[in-house]
Design a protein around this motif. Structure first.
Motif, PDB file in Angstrom:
ATOM      1  N   SER A  79     -44.407 -17.470 -57.550  1.00  0.00           N
ATOM      2  CA  SER A  79     -45.497 -18.360 -57.191  1.00  0.00           C
ATOM      3  C   SER A  79     -45.288 -18.831 -55.756  1.00  0.00           C
ATOM      4  N   PRO A  80     -46.292 -19.468 -55.128  1.00  0.00           N
ATOM      5  CA  PRO A  80     -46.090 -20.000 -53.777  1.00  0.00           C
ATOM      6  C   PRO A  80     -44.929 -20.985 -53.691  1.00  0.00           C
ATOM      7  N   GLY A  81     -44.606 -21.641 -54.822  1.00  0.00           N
ATOM      8  CA  GLY A  81     -43.483 -22.575 -54.853  1.00  0.00           C
ATOM      9  C   GLY A  81     -42.175 -21.933 -55.241  1.00  0.00           C
ATOM     10  N   LEU A  82     -42.132 -20.562 -55.254  1.00  0.00           N
ATOM     11  CA  LEU A  82     -40.930 -19.775 -55.502  1.00  0.00           C
ATOM     12  C   LEU A  82     -40.456 -19.809 -56.956  1.00  0.00           C
ATOM     13  N   LYS A  83     -41.371 -20.101 -57.893  1.00  0.00           N
ATOM     14  CA  LYS A  83     -41.060 -19.979 -59.309  1.00  0.00           C
ATOM     15  C   LYS A  83     -41.281 -18.533 -59.750  1.00  0.00           C
ATOM     16  N   ARG A 125     -36.688 -30.137 -54.724  1.00  0.00           N
ATOM     17  CA  ARG A 125     -37.670 -31.196 -54.975  1.00  0.00           C
ATOM     18  C   ARG A 125     -38.553 -30.848 -56.173  1.00  0.00           C
ATOM     19  N   SER A 126     -38.851 -29.558 -56.334  1.00  0.00           N
ATOM     20  CA  SER A 126     -39.655 -29.130 -57.476  1.00  0.00           C
ATOM     21  C   SER A 126     -38.841 -29.179 -58.765  1.00  0.00           C
ATOM     22  N   ALA A 127     -37.626 -28.620 -58.741  1.00  0.00           N
ATOM     23  CA  ALA A 127     -36.814 -28.513 -59.950  1.00  0.00           C
ATOM     24  C   ALA A 127     -36.275 -29.857 -60.421  1.00  0.00           C
ATOM     25  N   ILE A 128     -35.915 -30.720 -59.481  1.00  0.00           N
ATOM     26  CA  ILE A 128     -35.287 -31.989 -59.841  1.00  0.00           C
ATOM     27  C   ILE A 128     -36.293 -33.136 -59.915  1.00  0.00           C
ATOM     28  N   LEU A 129     -37.219 -33.186 -58.955  1.00  0.00           N
ATOM     29  CA  LEU A 129     -38.166 -34.296 -58.882  1.00  0.00           C
ATOM     30  C   LEU A 129     -39.531 -33.954 -59.477  1.00  0.00           C
ATOM     31  N   GLY A 130     -39.787 -32.670 -59.688  1.00  0.00           N
ATOM     32  CA  GLY A 130     -41.066 -32.275 -60.254  1.00  0.00           C
ATOM     33  C   GLY A 130     -42.214 -32.285 -59.277  1.00  0.00           C
ATOM     34  N   THR A 131     -41.919 -32.336 -57.964  1.00  0.00           N
ATOM     35  CA  THR A 131     -42.988 -32.336 -56.967  1.00  0.00           C
ATOM     36  C   THR A 131     -43.520 -30.927 -56.743  1.00  0.00           C
ATOM     37  N   MET A 132     -44.781 -30.815 -56.403  1.00  0.00           N
ATOM     38  CA  MET A 132     -45.403 -29.519 -56.137  1.00  0.00           C
ATOM     39  C   MET A 132     -45.388 -29.279 -54.631  1.00  0.00           C
TER      40      MET A 132
END
Length: 477
Positions: A295-299, A329-336
């Motif tokens: 994904s654009p967020g590297l998932k 920030r995505s994995a730990i904080l859940g930010t997109m």
């Protein structure tokens, strides 16, 4: 009974990207397990960017002796001791290794598990007798060097861009297969260290970089004796009792080169073998099966699993570091969020150095049509370059019609440092004319950024509306 670990984050691979993820996650207080089957620090430290730059630096000293006559300094052709050059490279690696040492990482709270990781399902992986059930995983396994399918290559010894850094002997004629940044850096370095070098690439050299800027760097490399063969193909390798035969096809012409050694410096590709990705539900990209579907967020297709750095298709340390912050920030904080690849500098450590950031002229034309502007400044018009006899260079600034900086490219001494200034300006949202307000030391290469700002401003003043406003002020004054 197997050990079971349940960290917030499990990072597979301790190269630049993996270490950046682990350290960033610990800064947020997350528990981290770092899995590594080889050396901490990865290719960048042991067989990539760092040793390559150390070799380039040694070669630059050899070239400086040859160029001394222009400054009134006479010197004989430098005597190269390859064993001592190699020792210099090893000393650089040794000096930097403590930054990636296990003790330092463990002091930060990172738990290190040694061994090869394999996914056993969508939520866990195993490393030997240890099972890791993390809340999130990051694949940071780096890249591998693909070997081209050339008849006869497997019958002769050859270097890769990693193994050549272990060389301790002078080479007679090195044939480099590949025309990217690493290939050109090593080619010029070996030429400066006294080796005959030929570079063969089946497409353009330094593809993806601004052709005008790349052309300046390639011209200098050729002037120093490197034979450049773009749009040529190695069709066969011939093993001989003395040396190696390299068959080359360029258009309709065929030629047989006599080489002493071969360097395979093809573009690296993600190293994903052995991970059992299918067990974790992780799919590959249909457009390019060598790459992960991200994904654009590297998932990955498994939302618990991310990828960073070379494993995510990247090609630079700085790109991996920028990706690491987004992932954490995505994995730990859940930010997109998603990494902005255009804000990552791209550097070729030839001499002259080549560096770009953001859009180059070709990309700007694709995205903006005619709605962009190119501003140039030559190193020949920079006083610092004149004092150093380093006038072989050019800087380009790419802006939209409003003056927003879309990108910049520099070829010349200190190019990567200059691009850092443009990166800062882009991050701060500065218009191009604001560069003219930079107070740079005199004389310095940084003045080139100031001159680009002034040149852009002169172009703005020439616009009819601005001229009318100036004339109106004259009447009112």
């Amino acid at each position: 009974m197997a050990d079971i670990l349940t960290p917030d984050l499990c990072v597979i691979g301790a190269g630049s990207g993996g270490l950046a993820v682990a350290q960033a996650a610990r800064a947020y207080g997350a528990s981290v397990v770092l899995v590594e089957k080889a050396r901490l620090g990865g290719n960048a430290l042991h067989a990539g960017a760092i040793p390559a730059r150390a070799l380039v630096a040694a070669a630059a000293h050899a070239q400086a002796l040859r160029d001394g006559a222009a400054f009134g300094i006479s010197a004989d052709e430098p005597k190269i001791n390859f064993r001592k050059v190699h020792d210099h490279v090893e000393q650089v690696i040794t000096a930097l290794a403590p930054q990636n040492a296990a003790g330092r990482l463990e002091a930060l709270g990172v738990e290190i598990v040694r061994g090869a990781a394999r996914f056993i399902n969508r939520k866990a992986l195993s490393v030997g007798d240890t099972e890791i059930r993390a809340r999130r995983f990051v694949i940071a396994t780096g890249a591998r060097l693909p070997v081209p399918s050339i008849p006869g290559l497997d019958a002769v010894p050859y270097f890769t861009s990693e193994t050549i850094l272990d060389n301790t002997r002078k080479l007679t004629h090195l044939v480099v297969i590949g025309g990217g940044a690493v290939a050109l850096e090593l080619a010029q370095a070996y030429a400066r260290l006294g080796t005959e070098v030929t570079v063969i690439e089946n497409g353009p050299l330094l593809a993806g970089f601004d052709p005008e800027l790349a052309g300046v760097a390639l011209k200098r490399v050729a002037e120093e004796g490197v034979t450049l063969r773009p749009h040529a193909t190695v069709t066969a390798i011939q093993a001989r009792s003395m040396g190696i035969g390299v068959a080359v096809q360029n258009g309709e012409a065929d030629q047989l080169l006599d080489a002493s050694h071969i360097l395979v410096a093809a573009e690296r590709m993600p190293n994903l073998s052995g991970l059992d990705l299918e067990k974790a539900g992780i799919r590959m990209n249909k457009a390019d099966p060598r790459l992960l579907l991200l994904s654009p967020g590297l998932k990955t297709s498994n939302p618990r699993v991310y990828a960073v750095g070379d494993a995510a298709g990247g090609q630079s340390v700085q790109a991996a570091v920028r990706q690491a912050e987004v992932i954490v920030r995505s994995a730990i904080l859940g930010t997109m969020a998603k990494p902005d690849t255009l804000r990552v500098p791209r550097v070729v450590s030839t001499d002259p150095e080549l560096a770009e950031i953001g859009l180059n002229e070709a990309l700007a034309r694709t995205r903006h049509g005619v709605g962009f502007r190119v501003t140039r400044w030559s190193y020949a018009d920079n006083d610092r370059a004149r004092t150093s006899r380093a006038t072989y260079g050019l800087a380009k600034l790419i802006t939209d019609r409003s003056g927003k900086i879309l990108g910049a490219g520099v070829v010349g001494p200190g190019a990567s440092e200059l691009v850092a200034l443009f990166s800062f300006a882009m991050t701060g949202g500065l218009r191009a004319d604001k560069l003219a307000e930079l107070v740079a030391p005199y004389p310095s290469y940084a003045e080139i950024a100031v001159r680009l700002g002034e040149e852009f401003r002169r172009g703005e003043i020439a616009k009819p509306l601005i001229r009318q406003w100036i004339n109106l002020n004259k009447l009112l004054g």
